[in-house]
Design an enzyme around this catalytic site. Structure first.
Site, PDB file in Angstrom:
ATOM      1  N   SER A 182      -2.473  -8.457   2.727  1.00 51.20           N
ATOM      2  CA  SER A 182      -3.054  -8.402   4.075  1.00 51.20           C
ATOM      3  C   SER A 182      -3.392  -9.809   4.554  1.00 51.20           C
ATOM      4  O   SER A 182      -3.331 -10.104   5.744  1.00 51.20           O
ATOM      5  CB  SER A 182      -4.312  -7.545   4.060  1.00 51.20           C
ATOM      6  OG  SER A 182      -4.022  -6.265   3.550  1.00 51.20           O
ATOM      7  N   ARG A 183      -3.749 -10.702   3.623  1.00 49.33           N
ATOM      8  CA  ARG A 183      -4.136 -12.064   4.001  1.00 49.33           C
ATOM      9  C   ARG A 183      -2.939 -12.921   4.418  1.00 49.33           C
ATOM     10  O   ARG A 183      -3.134 -14.016   4.951  1.00 49.33           O
ATOM     11  CB  ARG A 183      -4.883 -12.745   2.850  1.00 49.33           C
ATOM     12  CG  ARG A 183      -6.294 -12.203   2.650  1.00 49.33           C
ATOM     13  CD  ARG A 183      -7.114 -13.077   1.706  1.00 49.33           C
ATOM     14  NE  ARG A 183      -8.511 -12.682   1.675  1.00 49.33           N
ATOM     15  CZ  ARG A 183      -9.038 -11.841   0.782  1.00 49.33           C
ATOM     16  NH1 ARG A 183      -8.293 -11.309  -0.160  1.00 49.33           N
ATOM     17  NH2 ARG A 183     -10.331 -11.538   0.827  1.00 49.33           N
ATOM     18  N   LYS A 191      -0.683  -6.383  -8.057  1.00 40.71           N
ATOM     19  CA  LYS A 191      -0.935  -7.591  -7.256  1.00 40.71           C
ATOM     20  C   LYS A 191      -2.299  -8.186  -7.617  1.00 40.71           C
ATOM     21  O   LYS A 191      -2.452  -9.391  -7.744  1.00 40.71           O
ATOM     22  CB  LYS A 191      -0.874  -7.218  -5.771  1.00 40.71           C
ATOM     23  CG  LYS A 191      -1.424  -8.257  -4.826  1.00 40.71           C
ATOM     24  CD  LYS A 191      -0.489  -9.416  -4.724  1.00 40.71           C
ATOM     25  CE  LYS A 191      -0.880 -10.490  -3.747  1.00 40.71           C
ATOM     26  NZ  LYS A 191      -2.242 -10.623  -3.372  1.00 40.71           N
ATOM     27  N   ASP A 192      -3.298  -7.316  -7.748  1.00 40.67           N
ATOM     28  CA  ASP A 192      -4.648  -7.747  -8.156  1.00 40.67           C
ATOM     29  C   ASP A 192      -4.793  -7.378  -9.629  1.00 40.67           C
ATOM     30  O   ASP A 192      -5.501  -6.424  -9.980  1.00 40.67           O
ATOM     31  CB  ASP A 192      -5.683  -7.053  -7.284  1.00 40.67           C
ATOM     32  CG  ASP A 192      -5.506  -7.401  -5.816  1.00 40.67           C
ATOM     33  OD1 ASP A 192      -5.976  -8.460  -5.398  1.00 40.67           O
ATOM     34  OD2 ASP A 192      -4.850  -6.618  -5.089  1.00 40.67           O
ATOM     35  N   GLN A 237     -17.766  -7.391  -2.134  1.00 39.21           N
ATOM     36  CA  GLN A 237     -16.799  -8.115  -2.962  1.00 39.21           C
ATOM     37  C   GLN A 237     -16.399  -9.455  -2.358  1.00 39.21           C
ATOM     38  O   GLN A 237     -15.592 -10.182  -2.934  1.00 39.21           O
ATOM     39  CB  GLN A 237     -15.571  -7.256  -3.254  1.00 39.21           C
ATOM     40  CG  GLN A 237     -14.664  -6.998  -2.073  1.00 39.21           C
ATOM     41  CD  GLN A 237     -13.583  -5.981  -2.426  1.00 39.21           C
ATOM     42  OE1 GLN A 237     -13.852  -4.804  -2.615  1.00 39.21           O
ATOM     43  NE2 GLN A 237     -12.344  -6.427  -2.525  1.00 39.21           N
ATOM     44  N   HIS A 282       0.837  -1.208   0.000  1.00 43.74           N
ATOM     45  CA  HIS A 282       0.000   0.000   0.000  1.00 43.74           C
ATOM     46  C   HIS A 282       0.873   1.260   0.000  1.00 43.74           C
ATOM     47  O   HIS A 282       0.553   2.247  -0.662  1.00 43.74           O
ATOM     48  CB  HIS A 282      -0.931   0.008   1.215  1.00 43.74           C
ATOM     49  CG  HIS A 282      -1.882  -1.154   1.287  1.00 43.74           C
ATOM     50  ND1 HIS A 282      -1.719  -2.192   2.175  1.00 43.74           N
ATOM     51  CD2 HIS A 282      -2.997  -1.448   0.573  1.00 43.74           C
ATOM     52  CE1 HIS A 282      -2.709  -3.070   2.023  1.00 43.74           C
ATOM     53  NE2 HIS A 282      -3.497  -2.648   1.053  1.00 43.74           N
TER      54      HIS A 282
END
Ligand code: AMP
Length: 292
Positions: free
Chosen positions: A189-190, A152-153, A63, A39
């Site tokens: 984050s996961r 990343k996404d 989502q 981030h």
């Protein structure tokens, strides 16, 4: 100015009005919190392109699928605020669900189109509708000049660009490269859900990508086989391995391509991707389309 926090639409508009009146450029980084160095990279990128840096922190319920991790998604608001202050963020927008969804679950949403149904969309059929709906709302509320999204996404980044183009939002979308730990694991984050053993297994994703890059001079099948070999030798359930062009279409020999992987390690679903350049087979000309 120090870090401001806005929780509601009126607070957000009051915080942004002076910037708008002074014609200052606004940069937005949409996040779900639990902030990390990935981030930070997005924040740093928008700060170079804007005068006022806004980070939104909102764990967006729409989502997440019904069987997904919305309830346990990591939340660390005070640490996030400290991180934003250290990164020079001017304003954090942290709305609650009622602020973002004033008409509840039955409101108008953004239809992602065909690209929303492939790769991530197979396992998560409602995911990109939720993502694009909340991103559209955030773009509308903040009205930034630039907004940053992580590679990343990657599918999300492509779909956000497509939405901005289709719905004609007046914003420049910045794509930011993936930030990794020293051993290759993409920050997420996961990752906080992974214990030490899971974390070791999670390295199979970035290793599969590296194997794919090494095989890229030999073409599409070689890339896919190399990535699948690495994943097959590791613990974890592979969801997909895909090779596309940068817009998620068919890959082309001699051109830049994207290798995307998704796998489950214990209960945690992880995604990763990389760009690579596909080689040309002997005698082929650049731009040849590969596929059935
Ligand atoms: P999230 O809070 O996970 O929804 O992510 C917010 C934004 O940060 C998204 O645009 C992500 O793609 C981006 N992001 C998350 N992890 C990384 C990373 N390791 N490197 C770069 N961008 C990231």
């Amino acid at each position: 100015m120090g870090l401001l926090v806005a929780r509601t639409r009126p607070e957000l508009q009051a915080a942004l009005d002076p910037a708008r009146e002074a014609c200052r450029r606004i940069g937005l980084v949409p996040t779900m919190g639990a902030l990390h160095a990935g981030h930070d990279a997005l924040i740093g990128r928008t700060r170079t392109m804007s005068d006022v840096s806004v980070v939104s922190i909102f764990v967006n319920p729409t989502q997440f699928g019904a069987d997904e991790d919305f309830g346990v998604y990591p939340r660390s608001f005070q640490a996030d605020l400290d991180r934003c202050a250290a990164e020079g963020v001017d304003l954090v927008f942290a709305p609650d669900v009622a602020t973002m969804y004033p008409d509840g679950a039955g409101g108008v949403s953004v239809e992602p189109g065909p690209l929303g149904g492939v790769f991530e969309g197979v396992t998560r059929p409602t995911h990109f509708r939720g993502v694009l709906t909340v991103v559209a709302k955030l773009l509308h509320l903040v009205a930034p000049d630039v907004a940053a999204f992580g590679e990343k996404d990657y599918q999300q980044l492509v779909l956000v660009r497509q939405m901005v183009n289709s719905l004609q939002f007046d914003v420049e979308v910045l794509g930011v490269p993936i930030v990794r730990q020293a051993d290759g694991l993409a920050l997420s984050s996961r990752n906080s859900f992974l214990d030490d053993e899971d974390r070791r297994h999670a390295l199979m994703l970035s290793r599969a990508l590296t194997a794919g890059i090494d095989a890229a001079p030999r073409g599409v099948d070689a890339v896919l086989a190399a990535a699948r070999d690495v994943l097959a030798s590791a613990a974890g359930a592979v969801d997909y391995v895909a090779l596309t062009d940068p817009y998620l279409g068919e890959p082309r020999l001699g051109q830049e391509a994207r290798l995307l992987v998704a796998a489950r390690v214990s209960t945690v679903r992880l995604i990763d991707n990389t760009s690579l350049r596909l080689g040309l087979p002997a005698g082929a000309s650049s731009g040849e389309v590969v596929g059935p």
